[in-house]
Design an enzyme around this catalytic site. Structure first.
Site, PDB file in Angstrom:
ATOM      1  N   CYS A 295       0.848  -1.207   0.000  1.00 27.55           N
ATOM      2  CA  CYS A 295       0.000   0.000   0.000  1.00 27.55           C
ATOM      3  C   CYS A 295       0.881   1.253   0.000  1.00 27.55           C
ATOM      4  CB  CYS A 295      -0.905   0.013   1.229  1.00 27.55           C
ATOM      5  SG  CYS A 295      -2.012  -1.390   1.407  1.00 27.55           S
TER       6      CYS A 295
ATOM      7  N   CYS B 135       2.418   3.105  -3.269  1.00 28.87           N
ATOM      8  CA  CYS B 135       1.674   4.159  -3.959  1.00 28.87           C
ATOM      9  C   CYS B 135       1.311   5.314  -3.034  1.00 28.87           C
ATOM     10  CB  CYS B 135       0.409   3.585  -4.580  1.00 28.87           C
ATOM     11  SG  CYS B 135       0.695   2.420  -5.931  1.00 28.87           S
ATOM     12  N   HIS B 136       0.891   4.974  -1.812  1.00 23.93           N
ATOM     13  CA  HIS B 136       0.310   5.988  -0.931  1.00 23.93           C
ATOM     14  C   HIS B 136       1.264   6.514   0.133  1.00 23.93           C
ATOM     15  CE1 HIS B 136      -3.625   5.255  -2.692  1.00 23.93           C
ATOM     16  NE2 HIS B 136      -3.467   3.950  -2.495  1.00 23.93           N
TER      17      HIS B 136
ATOM     18  N   CYS C  72      -7.674  -1.952  -4.933  1.00 24.66           N
ATOM     19  CA  CYS C  72      -6.249  -1.621  -5.025  1.00 24.66           C
ATOM     20  C   CYS C  72      -5.392  -2.882  -5.064  1.00 24.66           C
ATOM     21  CB  CYS C  72      -5.832  -0.749  -3.844  1.00 24.66           C
ATOM     22  SG  CYS C  72      -6.358   0.972  -3.965  1.00 24.66           S
TER      23      CYS C  72
ATOM     24  N   HIS D  49     -33.157   1.764  17.203  1.00 33.44           N
ATOM     25  CA  HIS D  49     -32.306   2.950  17.262  1.00 33.44           C
ATOM     26  C   HIS D  49     -33.082   4.264  17.223  1.00 33.44           C
ATOM     27  CE1 HIS D  49     -28.754   0.514  17.269  1.00 33.44           C
ATOM     28  NE2 HIS D  49     -29.138  -0.120  16.181  1.00 33.44           N
TER      29      HIS D  49
ATOM     30  N   ARG E 234     -21.831  -6.273  11.502  1.00 32.31           N
ATOM     31  CA  ARG E 234     -22.819  -5.788  12.476  1.00 32.31           C
ATOM     32  C   ARG E 234     -24.205  -5.698  11.845  1.00 32.31           C
ATOM     33  NH1 ARG E 234     -23.872  -7.346  15.925  1.00 32.31           N
ATOM     34  NH2 ARG E 234     -25.745  -6.573  16.851  1.00 32.31           N
TER      35      ARG E 234
ATOM     36  N   CYS F 171     -27.422  -7.807  13.255  1.00 26.12           N
ATOM     37  CA  CYS F 171     -28.705  -7.215  13.664  1.00 26.12           C
ATOM     38  C   CYS F 171     -29.865  -7.846  12.902  1.00 26.12           C
ATOM     39  CB  CYS F 171     -28.685  -5.707  13.441  1.00 26.12           C
ATOM     40  SG  CYS F 171     -27.700  -4.785  14.641  1.00 26.12           S
TER      41      CYS F 171
END
Length: 288
Positions: A102, A105-106, A140, A208, A245, A249
């Site tokens: 990674c 490039c970054h 990527c 919620h 998650r 739920c």
């Protein structure tokens, strides 16, 4: 006979859920600072598009027990920071036939990734769909590193995602709904948020919004904002991704849950990210 037993079982579950939501406790009125970075835990709800259910958006941190809040506030105590450290190792590890990491490039993520995680999900012209951090990492890996994309919820995927998003610690979540067809996905996500599903006939909004601030199964129901994901959940003893998650739920409503990164869940991610706009990125948050 089996039908009667099932109906009785369902009635007991529903009764227990109702009893469990009678206790109410307001979220705490405290401030959060992590490594000297002020974290916005209460902010005005986004005004556009119209129709946000709350005047203020609040971090799930405000709903947690004192020891859990303290754990997130101290990076040395936050177990999710071990995953962030592992994510940094992955960032700098060369993989794939292109012989790249990674960082190839970054470069330094603390500079190049600062603020980036706060803008996802975003529109991808290449795919004609919204894309989240996990999918961007996979893209990527496949296109630039010529490495295998991560399987959903692979530990390295969660750790690297947490590392990338941690570079935006304290940065407000801001989603560009004007890009591409993001508004159609926002609408689709909103529909999914209010859709009642499963044998228990529950929606995201049931807990919620309808029972926000109440207790169920000894857990304090927050607004369900997503600014802390991937989140370290004490009950699992590991990082939990957002789509994990979501699926958990939906499973708890006794419904069949969609595939991770499916259009249904990506739309839901767009909508829930918008609901928590203006709150700071907290990754990795700590929750019970």
């Amino acid at each position: 006979m089996k039908t009667s037993a099932f109906l009785l079982s369902a009635a007991i579950v529903l009764a227990g859920a109702t009893l469990g939501t009678r206790a109410f406790a307001d979220p705490v009125d405290e401030t959060l600072e992590i490594d000297g970075v002020a974290i916005t835990t209460v902010a005005p709800a986004p005004s556009q598009p119209e129709g946000h259910p709350f005047e203020e958006v609040k971090s799930g941190w405000l709903y947690r027990e004192p020891d859990t809040r303290a754990m997130e506030a101290d990076s040395f105590e936050n177990p999710g920071m071990l995953n962030v450290e592992r994510g940094e190792e992955i960032w700098n590890t060369v993989e794939g036939e292109a012989g790249k990491s990674c960082a190839s490039c970054h470069e330094d993520a603390s500079e190049t990734m600062q603020g980036v995680g706060a803008t996802f999900p975003k529109w991808s012209e290449a795919t004609g769909k919204p894309i989240n951090v996990e999918l961007q990492i996979n893209r990527c890996r496949a296109e630039n590193m010529q490495a295998e994309p991560y399987a959903f919820d692979a530990q390295d995927q969660k750790d690297l995602t947490a590392y990338v998003k941690h570079q935006s610690l304290g940065v407000p979540v801001t989603i560009d709904l004007a890009a591409g067809e993001m508004m159609s996905w926002w609408n689709r996500g909103k529909d999914r948020y209010y859709l009642r599903t499963g044998q228990l006939n529950l929606s995201c909004a049931t807990c919620h919004e309808g029972y926000n601030g109440r207790y169920i199964r000894a857990d304090h129901l927050s607004q369900g904002n997503t600014n802390g994901f991937p989140t370290y959940r004490l009950k699992q003893g590991n990082l939990v991704s957002l789509h994990n998650r979501f699926r958990g739920c939906i499973r708890d409503t006794r419904a069949e849950f969609p595939d991770a990164f499916s259009d249904e869940l990506m739309a839901l991610e767009v909508y829930t990210a918008w609901r928590g706009e203006n709150l700071s990125v907290e990754t990795p948050a700590v929750r019970q």
